[in-house]
Design a protein around this motif. Structure first.
Motif: not given
Length: 150
Positions: A79, A83, A86, A132-137, A139-140
Motif C-alpha cells: 500500500w 501510494g 501515485l 484522481l491520481v492524488t486521491t488514489a495515492g 487512499g493507498c
C-alpha cells in the motif's frame, strides 16, 4: 517513528488531494464563468500565489514522506509503495503538463481569448486526472495506516 512518517505522508497527501479536488469542483468551474481577461488574470494570480512554503511542503512532502515510509514500514509495504508511486506520478504530471501550461499562460500576453483557449480545457482535464491520481495515492496511504494497525 515509522507510524509517524506514514501518518504525516497520509496527511500531506490528503491535503494536496483536497487542493486538486477543490480546483476541479469549485475554482475552475467558478473561473469558467468569468470573461477571458478575468479568467487569465485570475489564473496568473493564483499561479503566483500558490508557489509558497505551505504548498511546497505538502506537494513535495507527500511523495517524499511516502518514499521514506516505504523503507520504514515492512507490514503494509504494498500500500505504501502504491501510494508513493501515485504521488510521484502527481509530481511528474504537474511538471509535464501544468507547469508548462502555467508558464505559457503567464507569457501569453494580452490576447486573452487566445491565451485562455490554449490553456483552459487542457489544464482542467489534466487537473481532474491529477486529482484522481492524488486521491488514489491518499487512499493507498490510508489503507497502509489501517492495515498497519491490525
Amino acid at each position: 517513528m515509522a507510524t509517524v512518517v506514514l501518518v504525516a505522508a497520509m496527511v500531506a497527501a490528503g491535503l494536496i488531494a483536497g487542493l486538486f479536488y477543490a480546483y476541479a469542483c469549485s475554482v475552475m468551474p467558478g473561473l469558467a464563468r468569468a470573461d477571458d481577461r478575468t479568467f487569465v488574470e485570475g489564473m496568473r494570480g493564483i499561479n503566483v500565489a500558490i508557489v509558497n512554503p505551505v504548498f511546497m511542503l505538502t506537494f513535495l512532502g507527500a511523495p517524499l514522506l511516502a518514499g521514506v515510509a516505504v523503507f520504514l514500514n515492512p507490514g503494509p509495504r504494498p500500500w505504501v509503495i502504491a501510494g508513493f508511486v501515485l504521488l510521484v506520478a502527481m509530481v511528474v504530471l504537474t511538471g509535464a503538463v501544468h507547469i508548462p501550461l502555467n508558464n505559457a499562460l503567464d507569457g501569453g500576453g494580452d490576447d486573452y481569448p487566445a491565451v485562455r483557449a490554449a490553456f483552459e480545457a487542457v489544464w482542467v482535464r489534466w487537473n481532474v486526472v491529477r486529482a484522481l491520481v492524488t486521491t488514489a495515492g491518499f487512499g493507498c496511504l490510508v489503507a497502509a495506516v489501517v492495515t498497519s494497525r491490525g
